[in-house]
Design a protein around this motif. Structure first.
Motif, PDB file in Angstrom:
ATOM      1  N   LYS A  81       0.840  -1.206   0.000  1.00 30.77           N
ATOM      2  CA  LYS A  81       0.000   0.000   0.000  1.00 30.77           C
ATOM      3  C   LYS A  81       0.874   1.255   0.000  1.00 30.77           C
ATOM      4  O   LYS A  81       1.899   1.301  -0.651  1.00 30.77           O
ATOM      5  CB  LYS A  81      -0.984  -0.020   1.193  1.00 30.77           C
ATOM      6  CG  LYS A  81      -1.824  -1.284   1.265  1.00 30.77           C
ATOM      7  CD  LYS A  81      -2.694  -1.476   0.040  1.00 30.77           C
ATOM      8  CE  LYS A  81      -3.581  -2.695   0.168  1.00 30.77           C
ATOM      9  NZ  LYS A  81      -4.378  -2.957  -1.048  1.00 30.77           N
ATOM     10  N   THR A  82       0.478   2.273   0.761  1.00 33.23           N
ATOM     11  CA  THR A  82       1.197   3.552   0.702  1.00 33.23           C
ATOM     12  C   THR A  82       2.598   3.475   1.310  1.00 33.23           C
ATOM     13  O   THR A  82       3.431   4.339   1.059  1.00 33.23           O
ATOM     14  CB  THR A  82       0.403   4.666   1.405  1.00 33.23           C
ATOM     15  OG1 THR A  82       0.177   4.286   2.774  1.00 33.23           O
ATOM     16  CG2 THR A  82      -0.940   4.892   0.730  1.00 33.23           C
ATOM     17  N   SER A  91       7.796   4.643  -0.386  1.00 30.71           N
ATOM     18  CA  SER A  91       6.453   5.003   0.071  1.00 30.71           C
ATOM     19  C   SER A  91       5.840   6.076  -0.820  1.00 30.71           C
ATOM     20  O   SER A  91       6.522   6.685  -1.651  1.00 30.71           O
ATOM     21  CB  SER A  91       6.512   5.498   1.519  1.00 30.71           C
ATOM     22  OG  SER A  91       7.263   6.703   1.599  1.00 30.71           O
ATOM     23  N   ARG A  92       4.561   6.314  -0.615  1.00 30.98           N
ATOM     24  CA  ARG A  92       3.848   7.268  -1.472  1.00 30.98           C
ATOM     25  C   ARG A  92       2.585   7.753  -0.770  1.00 30.98           C
ATOM     26  O   ARG A  92       1.937   6.978  -0.056  1.00 30.98           O
ATOM     27  CB  ARG A  92       3.486   6.566  -2.782  1.00 30.98           C
ATOM     28  CG  ARG A  92       2.885   7.446  -3.858  1.00 30.98           C
ATOM     29  CD  ARG A  92       2.529   6.564  -5.035  1.00 30.98           C
ATOM     30  NE  ARG A  92       2.052   7.306  -6.162  1.00 30.98           N
ATOM     31  CZ  ARG A  92       1.386   6.763  -7.174  1.00 30.98           C
ATOM     32  NH1 ARG A  92       1.132   5.464  -7.174  1.00 30.98           N
ATOM     33  NH2 ARG A  92       0.983   7.489  -8.182  1.00 30.98           N
ATOM     34  N   GLU A  93       2.247   8.987  -0.956  1.00 31.54           N
ATOM     35  CA  GLU A  93       1.020   9.503  -0.352  1.00 31.54           C
ATOM     36  C   GLU A  93      -0.195   9.026  -1.127  1.00 31.54           C
ATOM     37  O   GLU A  93      -0.229   9.065  -2.351  1.00 31.54           O
ATOM     38  CB  GLU A  93       1.058  11.036  -0.319  1.00 31.54           C
ATOM     39  CG  GLU A  93       2.150  11.593   0.591  1.00 31.54           C
ATOM     40  CD  GLU A  93       2.068  13.095   0.709  1.00 31.54           C
ATOM     41  OE1 GLU A  93       0.958  13.620   0.918  1.00 31.54           O
ATOM     42  OE2 GLU A  93       3.115  13.748   0.579  1.00 31.54           O
ATOM     43  N   THR A  94      -1.217   8.542  -0.403  1.00 35.44           N
ATOM     44  CA  THR A  94      -2.535   8.165  -0.913  1.00 35.44           C
ATOM     45  C   THR A  94      -2.555   6.870  -1.726  1.00 35.44           C
ATOM     46  O   THR A  94      -3.451   6.037  -1.546  1.00 35.44           O
ATOM     47  CB  THR A  94      -3.148   9.298  -1.762  1.00 35.44           C
ATOM     48  OG1 THR A  94      -3.178  10.498  -0.981  1.00 35.44           O
ATOM     49  CG2 THR A  94      -4.567   8.951  -2.213  1.00 35.44           C
ATOM     50  N   TYR A  95      -1.594   6.668  -2.616  1.00 35.64           N
ATOM     51  CA  TYR A  95      -1.628   5.508  -3.504  1.00 35.64           C
ATOM     52  C   TYR A  95      -0.477   4.530  -3.237  1.00 35.64           C
ATOM     53  O   TYR A  95       0.442   4.814  -2.475  1.00 35.64           O
ATOM     54  CB  TYR A  95      -1.611   5.968  -4.961  1.00 35.64           C
ATOM     55  CG  TYR A  95      -2.822   6.782  -5.338  1.00 35.64           C
ATOM     56  CD1 TYR A  95      -4.094   6.203  -5.374  1.00 35.64           C
ATOM     57  CD2 TYR A  95      -2.707   8.142  -5.626  1.00 35.64           C
ATOM     58  CE1 TYR A  95      -5.212   6.961  -5.703  1.00 35.64           C
ATOM     59  CE2 TYR A  95      -3.827   8.906  -5.962  1.00 35.64           C
ATOM     60  CZ  TYR A  95      -5.075   8.305  -5.994  1.00 35.64           C
ATOM     61  OH  TYR A  95      -6.184   9.044  -6.318  1.00 35.64           O
ATOM     62  N   ASN A  96      -0.536   3.369  -3.908  1.00 30.18           N
ATOM     63  CA  ASN A  96       0.435   2.294  -3.689  1.00 30.18           C
ATOM     64  C   ASN A  96       1.848   2.711  -4.102  1.00 30.18           C
ATOM     65  O   ASN A  96       2.046   3.366  -5.121  1.00 30.18           O
ATOM     66  CB  ASN A  96       0.016   1.055  -4.471  1.00 30.18           C
ATOM     67  CG  ASN A  96      -1.347   0.544  -4.041  1.00 30.18           C
ATOM     68  OD1 ASN A  96      -1.644   0.490  -2.851  1.00 30.18           O
ATOM     69  ND2 ASN A  96      -2.179   0.166  -4.994  1.00 30.18           N
ATOM     70  N   TYR A 182       0.222  13.238  -8.223  1.00 34.45           N
ATOM     71  CA  TYR A 182       0.791  12.120  -7.462  1.00 34.45           C
ATOM     72  C   TYR A 182       1.874  11.441  -8.294  1.00 34.45           C
ATOM     73  O   TYR A 182       1.586  10.614  -9.164  1.00 34.45           O
ATOM     74  CB  TYR A 182      -0.291  11.105  -7.112  1.00 34.45           C
ATOM     75  CG  TYR A 182      -1.346  11.637  -6.180  1.00 34.45           C
ATOM     76  CD1 TYR A 182      -1.217  11.506  -4.800  1.00 34.45           C
ATOM     77  CD2 TYR A 182      -2.479  12.287  -6.676  1.00 34.45           C
ATOM     78  CE1 TYR A 182      -2.191  11.996  -3.942  1.00 34.45           C
ATOM     79  CE2 TYR A 182      -3.458  12.772  -5.825  1.00 34.45           C
ATOM     80  CZ  TYR A 182      -3.308  12.625  -4.457  1.00 34.45           C
ATOM     81  OH  TYR A 182      -4.275  13.109  -3.610  1.00 34.45           O
TER      82      TYR A 182
END
Length: 317
Positions: A81-82, A91-96, A182
């Protein structure tokens, strides 16, 4: 022979390690082993075709003594996931986030004990912007979309970040959110791929870059940063890497162009002998033991050598 238990590690065995989200360990006897690792795919929002594919690495390892091996099968970006995929996915905000690298470590559970690595793929950026594939000498930097792309991980450095989010030793860079955009996260690997950065014009930005692969040989030992825990005894033979943009054999034995989904690791026993002349009776058959245990004070202990007294002298079996 009461109290002795045979452990079924023998020539021809395939020890398979699918993704579990944690390190897996096995103690291998003296012998020769084929190591194979497949990196994990980067995360995606709308379609798996946009997550960067994982790479593949293979090599032959000869162990001179019993050795504990630490196995990391990377997690796909969608699994993590995030937070990014297990074992270094960015890592990433909101999305995978990015896909994790897959690797095998000798004697110590450390990034500085990795003898073989397959890079993970970068995540997508916008929902239809491709992440870079992982593996090989250098992970792929994405080109589709807007913003500043992260660079692929190399043999000696993490991929450059789009803006302050580079890859690092073993980990991909973070995918950045800015002005409704994103951008993608980098994949894990030997060195992680860099995360990308949006251009500020909305959700249309590039995916993240892939992480690199690695094989430990006499010619690649210099690519290790200071602190390497391996020695010349650990050099791989017949070693090679392929990136996720090329064709190679999948864990199921089919051909695949890049590895999709979670990562995978396999150790094939080419030959192993701990006590080559030590035998035991199983049923009505005499079996040669590859690995054996004996119970000492209520605990099972692995036998690494065995002796017998002959004419007043101890002889190794």
């Amino acid at each position: 022979m009461g109290g002795v238990r045979i452990m079924a590690i023998k020539k021809g065995d395939k020890l398979n390690f699918a993704y579990t989200g944690k390190v897996q360990t096995v103690t291998l006897p003296k012998g020769t082993y084929k190591l194979e690792v497949w990196g994990a795919q980067g995360g995606y929002r709308s379609s798996s075709s946009y997550g960067g594919m994982g790479g593949y690495s293979v090599g032959t390892l000869t162990l001179k003594s019993k050795t504990t091996v630490y196995v990391y099968a990377g997690g796909a970006g969608n699994t993590g996931k995030t937070s990014g995929g297990f074992n270094g996915g960015g890592s990433r905000e909101t999305y995978n986030g990015g896909g994790g690298g897959s690797d095998i470590r000798l004697r110590k559970d450390s990034l500085y004990a990795r003898v073989i690595v397959a890079g993970g793929g970068g995540s997508d950026g916008a929902s239809s912007r491709q992440g870079g594939y992982g593996g090989g000498d250098t992970g792929q930097a994405p080109s589709d979309g807007y913003g500043t792309a992260g660079g692929g991980g190399t043999q000696t450095a993490g991929g450059a970040g789009g803006s302050g989010n580079p890859g690092s030793f073993g980990a991909g860079g973070k995918g950045t959110y800015y002005s409704s955009g994103y951008a993608g996260a980098g994949g894990g690997g030997w060195y992680g791929g860099g995360g990308s950065y949006p251009d500020g014009s909305g959700d249309d930005d590039k995916g993240g870059a892939g992480g690199s692969g690695y094989i430990y040989t006499s010619s690649t030992k210099g690519n290790y940063p200071s602190g390497c825990l391996l020695t010349a005894d650990d050099y791989l033979a017949s070693a090679s890497m392929k990136n996720g943009g090329t064709s190679f054999t999948s864990p199921t034995g089919n051909s695949e162009t890049g590895h999709a989904g979670d990562g995978y690791c396999r150790i094939t026993v080419i030959d192993c002998q701990v006590c080559p002349n030590l035998k035991t009776k199983v049923g009505e058959s005499i079996k040669t033991a590859s690995v054996m245990y004996i119970k000492v004070n209520g605990s099972w202990k692995q036998i690494t050598s065995a002796y017998i007294k002959v004419n007043g002298s101890w002889k190794s079996l």
